[in-house]
Design an enzyme around this catalytic site. Structure first.
Site, mmCIF file in Angstrom:
data_model
loop_
_atom_site.group_PDB
_atom_site.id
_atom_site.type_symbol
_atom_site.label_atom_id
_atom_site.label_comp_id
_atom_site.label_asym_id
_atom_site.label_seq_id
_atom_site.Cartn_x
_atom_site.Cartn_y
_atom_site.Cartn_z
ATOM 1 N N ASP A 164 0.273 -1.829 0.117
ATOM 2 C CA ASP A 164 0.073 -0.291 0.227
ATOM 3 C C ASP A 164 0.954 1.068 -0.035
ATOM 4 O O ASP A 164 0.581 2.430 -0.379
ATOM 5 C CB ASP A 164 -0.865 -0.062 1.183
ATOM 6 N N GLU A 172 -4.020 6.400 2.918
ATOM 7 C CA GLU A 172 -4.100 6.464 4.268
ATOM 8 C C GLU A 172 -2.948 6.299 5.518
ATOM 9 O O GLU A 172 -2.742 5.729 6.969
ATOM 10 C CB GLU A 172 -4.970 4.547 4.592
ATOM 11 N N ASP A 209 -6.812 5.571 -2.243
ATOM 12 C CA ASP A 209 -6.517 4.116 -1.768
ATOM 13 C C ASP A 209 -6.150 3.902 -3.047
ATOM 14 O O ASP A 209 -6.244 3.149 -3.677
ATOM 15 C CB ASP A 209 -8.110 3.670 -1.447
ATOM 16 N N ILE A 241 -5.403 0.369 -2.369
ATOM 17 C CA ILE A 241 -6.012 -0.719 -2.716
ATOM 18 C C ILE A 241 -6.859 -1.260 -1.380
ATOM 19 O O ILE A 241 -7.160 -1.185 -0.611
ATOM 20 C CB ILE A 241 -5.076 -2.152 -2.673
ATOM 21 N N ASP A 242 -7.931 -0.521 -2.243
ATOM 22 C CA ASP A 242 -9.377 -0.845 -1.505
ATOM 23 C C ASP A 242 -10.002 -2.327 -1.037
ATOM 24 O O ASP A 242 -9.771 -3.088 -1.731
ATOM 25 C CB ASP A 242 -10.486 -0.019 -2.194
ATOM 26 N N THR A 252 -8.712 -4.670 1.103
ATOM 27 C CA THR A 252 -7.946 -5.557 1.198
ATOM 28 C C THR A 252 -8.200 -6.614 1.629
ATOM 29 O O THR A 252 -7.327 -7.722 1.084
ATOM 30 C CB THR A 252 -6.873 -5.015 2.577
ATOM 31 N N ASP A 268 -11.911 6.105 0.418
ATOM 32 C CA ASP A 268 -12.275 5.454 -0.131
ATOM 33 C C ASP A 268 -13.631 6.408 -0.686
ATOM 34 O O ASP A 268 -13.387 5.647 -1.313
ATOM 35 C CB ASP A 268 -13.537 4.964 1.792
#
Ligand code: 2IP
Ligand code: CA
Length: 376
Positions: free
Chosen positions: A54, A79, A153, A155-156, A158, A302
């Site tokens: 990430d 994030e 984001d 990789i939303d 996860t 997100d």
């Protein structure tokens, strides 16, 4: 600023490549799915590999956007923090370096000397993505980079990315869980008002070639500023003759919300699905009319990108609590919540605390709010 859109589409594709490489290359995949328990957790680097992937994606986007638009460099947020501690207790700041070898050396320090994994990851970061056919020719976007900020984001969804269940998707159908729920989300907002003005969504795992076993992805984009409203997704036709609206919720949604929406929507028109980004994408694509969330469990990263696409289509993402209290107001992205509250720490400061309703049709937003008023 159509140049910014094209750049974001390119970096999102690079991010998708990194996400695919981490699942396709055995040395990276082993790190991705390893269970951290007890002693092992202390021996290995402190944060897990998923967090590193990430951070690497986030830093790559920061690097590429900052190089082309230096005015935006200190307004690119995500994030993760890029400070890592490895198994020797050394603190390493992960950045994308000038050359692939330098990046590999830096990553090896975080990966406790695992040079194979570090080289594979650095290779994906420094690789040029395949050219993206985005049909943005002729698009003029009246924005200045010094007015803009970015939420990423990397990789939303996860958990779906790590679990990796493969679905064969059918056009026009919502699939509740699986690898396709994992999305790269890059949203651009106005620093002055917090409105989302541009968004790029990349779905890295859309189609798996049966002969090669290789995945290919797809992307979506939208721009909404001033009189410019443009989106790669066509407006979905109103659900012709359908009795009620259709909704998508998190499987962990409160029972009272599930029950209220089930009776509002009618039989078979309430779905549960994974991934905050994927659920908003379902609304964008017309696979559901609304996504309702009563908890503050999503964050600015997100919702910013898919929110921009919904605005471009005439819809939006409203704050549910504000709507239930008085008037629906759109989520904004420039301030943490509540402004100036010293007790909100870390990621929580950037939560969409009041929950949300994502919608294409403002009339349906009002219907949902009326159905939930007095119940939460
Ligand atoms: C998560 C992810 C989850 C979602 C949660 C997000 O982001 O999208 O799936 O929960 O709100 O913050 P749910 O699937 O119940 O809607 P991440 O995977 O990046 O932590
Ligand atoms: Ca997320």
């Amino acid at each position: 600023m159509a140049d910014l859109l094209r750049l974001l589409l390119r970096v999102a594709e690079k991010a998708a490549n990194v996400a695919r490489v981490c699942r396709q290359e055995a040395p990276l995949f082993q790190l991705l799915v390893q269970e951290k328990t007890g002693d092992d957790k202390n021996k290995k680097f402190v944060q897990d590999f998923k967090t590193l992937a990430d951070v690497v994606i986030q830093e790559m986007i920061r690097h590429d956007v900052g190089a082309e638009f230096p005015e935006m460099a200190s307004f690119i947020h995500g994030e993760e923090s890029n400070k890592f501690e490895n198994g020797l207790g050394e603190s390493v700041t992960v950045t994308v370096c000038g050359t692939e070898d330098e990046t590999a050396a830096l990553l090896a320090a975080v990966l406790d000397g695992d040079r194979t994994a570090a080289s594979l990851l650095a290779g994906a970061i420094h690789q040029d993505p395949a050219s993206i056919d985005a049909h943005t020719d002729g698009l003029a976007v009246p924005l200045d980079p010094s007015q803009l900020g970015i939420w990423i984001d990397p990789i939303d969804a996860t958990s779906q990315y790590i679990e990796g269940r493969e679905e064969v998707l059918e056009e026009g159908h919502l699939f509740p869980s699986g690898l396709h729920c994992a999305l790269v989300l890059i949203g651009v907002y106005l620093r002055s008002t917090g409105e989302p003005v541009m968004g790029v969504i990349n779905q890295p795992f859309h189609h798996k070639d049966p002969s090669s076993g290789r995945w290919s992805g797809r992307h979506f984009w939208g721009v909404c500023c001033g009189s410019v409203r443009a989106c790669s997704v066509a407006r979905a036709p109103p659900s012709a003759g359908a009795p009620g609206l259709s909704a998508v919720l998190s499987s962990s949604e409160k029972q009272v919300v599930k029950d209220s929406l089930r009776s509002l929507c009618g039989p078979g028109r309430l779905a549960l699905a994974s991934g905050a980004g994927y659920k908003i994408l379902c609304v964008i694509q017309g696979l559901a009319d609304v996504y309702v969330l009563s908890e503050g469990s999503t964050f600015k990263w997100d919702s910013c990108a898919p929110h921009a696409l919904l605005r471009a289509l005439g819809g939006g993402v409203a704050d549910l609590a504000a709507g239930l209290r008085s008037q629906p107001t759109e989520l904004t992205y420039h301030r943490h919540h509540p402004p100036g509250d010293g007790e909100q720490r870390g990621a929580e400061r950037w939560a969409n605390h009041g929950g949300l309703v994502a919608y294409r049709d403002p009339a349906q937003l009002h219907t949902v709010i009326a159905a939930l008023r007095g119940k939460l």
